[in-house]
Write a protein that holds these residues in place. Structure first.
Motif, short mmCIF file in Angstrom:
data_model
loop_
_atom_site.label_atom_id
_atom_site.label_comp_id
_atom_site.label_asym_id
_atom_site.label_seq_id
_atom_site.Cartn_x
_atom_site.Cartn_y
_atom_site.Cartn_z
N UNK A 26 -28.37 56.07 42.30
CA UNK A 26 -29.34 56.76 41.45
C UNK A 26 -30.39 57.46 42.31
N UNK A 27 -30.84 56.78 43.35
CA UNK A 27 -31.84 57.39 44.25
C UNK A 27 -31.27 58.64 44.92
N UNK A 28 -29.95 58.66 45.10
CA UNK A 28 -29.33 59.84 45.72
C UNK A 28 -29.03 60.92 44.69
N UNK A 29 -29.43 60.70 43.43
CA UNK A 29 -29.30 61.75 42.42
C UNK A 29 -28.19 61.57 41.41
N UNK A 30 -27.41 60.47 41.52
CA UNK A 30 -26.34 60.24 40.55
C UNK A 30 -26.94 59.77 39.22
N UNK A 31 -26.46 60.34 38.14
CA UNK A 31 -26.84 59.86 36.81
C UNK A 31 -25.91 58.69 36.47
N UNK A 32 -26.47 57.61 35.95
CA UNK A 32 -25.65 56.43 35.68
C UNK A 32 -25.77 56.06 34.19
N UNK A 33 -24.62 55.87 33.54
CA UNK A 33 -24.59 55.36 32.17
C UNK A 33 -23.88 54.02 32.23
N UNK A 34 -24.58 52.98 31.78
CA UNK A 34 -24.06 51.63 31.97
C UNK A 34 -24.13 50.86 30.65
N UNK A 92 -27.46 65.56 31.01
CA UNK A 92 -26.11 65.45 31.55
C UNK A 92 -25.12 65.10 30.43
N UNK A 93 -25.57 64.26 29.50
CA UNK A 93 -24.71 63.91 28.36
C UNK A 93 -25.49 64.19 27.06
N UNK A 94 -24.83 64.85 26.12
CA UNK A 94 -25.43 65.09 24.80
C UNK A 94 -24.41 64.76 23.72
N UNK A 95 -24.75 63.83 22.86
CA UNK A 95 -23.89 63.52 21.72
C UNK A 95 -24.65 63.86 20.45
N UNK A 96 -24.04 64.65 19.58
CA UNK A 96 -24.69 64.99 18.32
C UNK A 96 -23.81 64.56 17.15
N UNK A 97 -24.33 63.67 16.31
CA UNK A 97 -23.63 63.20 15.10
C UNK A 97 -22.18 62.83 15.38
N UNK A 98 -21.95 62.07 16.44
CA UNK A 98 -20.59 61.72 16.82
C UNK A 98 -20.10 60.50 16.03
N UNK A 99 -18.94 60.66 15.40
CA UNK A 99 -18.32 59.56 14.68
C UNK A 99 -16.89 59.37 15.16
N UNK A 100 -16.45 58.11 15.13
CA UNK A 100 -15.05 57.81 15.43
C UNK A 100 -14.56 56.78 14.43
N UNK A 101 -13.50 57.16 13.75
CA UNK A 101 -12.92 56.28 12.74
C UNK A 101 -11.59 55.77 13.24
N UNK A 118 -22.03 58.55 13.44
CA UNK A 118 -23.13 59.54 13.50
C UNK A 118 -24.07 59.30 14.65
N UNK A 119 -23.51 59.04 15.83
CA UNK A 119 -24.32 58.69 17.01
C UNK A 119 -24.94 59.92 17.67
N UNK A 120 -26.25 59.83 17.93
CA UNK A 120 -26.95 60.86 18.70
C UNK A 120 -27.43 60.22 20.00
N UNK A 121 -27.19 60.92 21.10
CA UNK A 121 -27.55 60.34 22.39
C UNK A 121 -27.80 61.46 23.39
N UNK A 122 -28.86 61.32 24.18
CA UNK A 122 -29.11 62.29 25.25
C UNK A 122 -29.40 61.53 26.52
N UNK A 123 -28.63 61.81 27.56
CA UNK A 123 -28.87 61.17 28.86
C UNK A 123 -29.35 62.24 29.83
N UNK A 124 -30.64 62.16 30.23
CA UNK A 124 -31.17 63.16 31.15
C UNK A 124 -30.57 63.00 32.55
N UNK A 125 -30.64 64.05 33.35
CA UNK A 125 -30.10 64.00 34.72
C UNK A 125 -30.92 63.04 35.58
N UNK A 126 -30.20 62.30 36.42
CA UNK A 126 -30.87 61.48 37.43
C UNK A 126 -31.40 60.14 36.97
N UNK A 127 -31.13 59.75 35.72
CA UNK A 127 -31.63 58.45 35.26
C UNK A 127 -30.48 57.43 35.24
N UNK A 128 -30.87 56.16 35.17
CA UNK A 128 -29.91 55.12 34.85
C UNK A 128 -30.14 54.77 33.39
#
Ligand SMILES: Nc1ncnc2c1ncn2[C@@H]1O[C@H](COP(=O)(O)OP(=O)(O)OP(=O)(O)O)[C@@H](O)[C@H]1O
Ligand SMILES: [Mg+2]
Length: 312
Positions: free
Chosen positions: A186-194, A8-17, A26-36
């Protein structure tokens, strides 16, 4: 046949100055569907900045951010329509009641009657706001305001819910109630990033966590595997720096450990040998010792250290 769904979310080499300060590096992050998914890290690690970039309110200096397989910068509106967010600072209309706030937000998301009223009533019940539904927001306690902020982020029935420190400042009962709501979603299928600074919360709620420090992911995984990789048991006791080597000799000199002033915390597969050794060394002087299962806070502290270390 396995159906592989894109993250659901993919960050590749993300930087913010910001000026010459690297808030995200240089942040890498992957959030799969349906997880918290829990984003953890010290104050100033770059968590809120990362969430703001995922929502498209802040542009990354470099790198790519894809949400629902769309580029956030190019498809901001399409992404936002399917996403709900509660930022660290509540964004509420103070002169209006919770119910009126929900109506305003619902109309913003182009909800029409009778769906709009149905949704507002449902959210008032879901976050137990009924007793204060018609009181102006400025007269509500912090906990009620926080609950309303979360209700607002759910108005559009988001597939992805982003919560920046949702339970900071809430009393224990309200925290528990909110956890149960998050689990329901989450049980109903919402992906949660906290994000949270409460490691007990992350351990209970999150399927996966990433620990960030100085804008980089330094460790990611399921809480149980991160804990298992550190050690099964944790032992805590007071001892001076001078005593330490002799007390640990032969039992824990290679074990991961943390010192906070006089307090020594050691992570071990089995603590029995060390306890016997300490008892023998103390010669009947019973030093208080705590032995407990290792938890996510231990993992976090062993990775990030303690901010008081330098002052100890
Ligand atoms: N708008 C801004 N302008 C300049 N610097 C900023 C801005 N927003 C954030 N920063 C800096 O970026 C860094 C990361 O901040 P951020 O708010 O993302 O941290 P955080 O991990 O959310 O921290 P906390 O746990 O305290 O909420 C900090 O050094 C902060 O001072
Ligand atoms: Mg923050």
């Amino acid at each position: 046949m396995t159906i592989s769904t894109a993250p659901v979310i993919e960050l590749h080499s993300v930087s913010k100055k910001f000026g010459d300060r690297m808030a995200v590096d240089g942040l890498d992050l992957e959030v799969p569907a349906g997880v918290c998914f829990g984003l953890l890290g010290p104050n100033g690690a770059g968590k809120t900045t990362t969430l703001r970039m995922i929502y498209g309110v802040t542009r990354p200096t470099s790198g790519t951010i894809r949400v629902f397989a769309m580029d956030v910068g190019q498809s901001t509106r399409a992404v936002r329509a399917r996403l709900g967010i509660t930022l660290q600072q509540n964004v509420l209309i103070e002169a209006l009641s919770p119910k009126e706030n929900l109506f305003v937000f619902g109309r913003y998301h182009l909800l029409r009657e009778p769906e709009l009223s149905r949704r507002v009533e449902e959210l008032i019940d879901f976050l137990e706001l009924r007793s204060h539904a018609d009181v102006p927001v400025k007269r509500l306690s912090g906990g009620f305001q926080r609950r309303l902020a979360i209700a607002l982020s759910l108005v559009n029935g988001p597939e992805l819910l982003i919560l920046d420190e949702p339970t900071t400042g809430l009393d224990p009962a309200v925290r528990l109630a909110l956890w149960s709501r998050i689990r329901n979603l989450r049980a109903a299928g919402t992906t949660v990033l906290i994000t949270t600074h409460y490691m007990d919360e992350a351990q209970r709620l999150c399927d996966r966590v990433a620990v960030v420090s100085a804008g980089k992911v330094i460790r990611a995984g399921a809480p149980a595997s991160l804990i298992a990789a550190l050690a099964a048991e944790t032992i805590e006791f007071d001892c001076s720096i001078e005593e330490e080597a002799a007390l640990l000799d032969g039992f824990a000199e290679h074990a991961r450990r943390l010192r906070i002033g006089q307090r020594l915390i050691i992570y071990l597969a089995n603590t029995t040998g060390l306890i016997d050794h300490i008892r023998r060394s103390d010669q009947g002087d019973r030093r208080p010792i705590i032995v407990r299962p290792t938890n996510l806070e231990d993992v976090y502290l062993s990775l990030t250290g303690t901010s008081l270390e330098g002052d100890a």
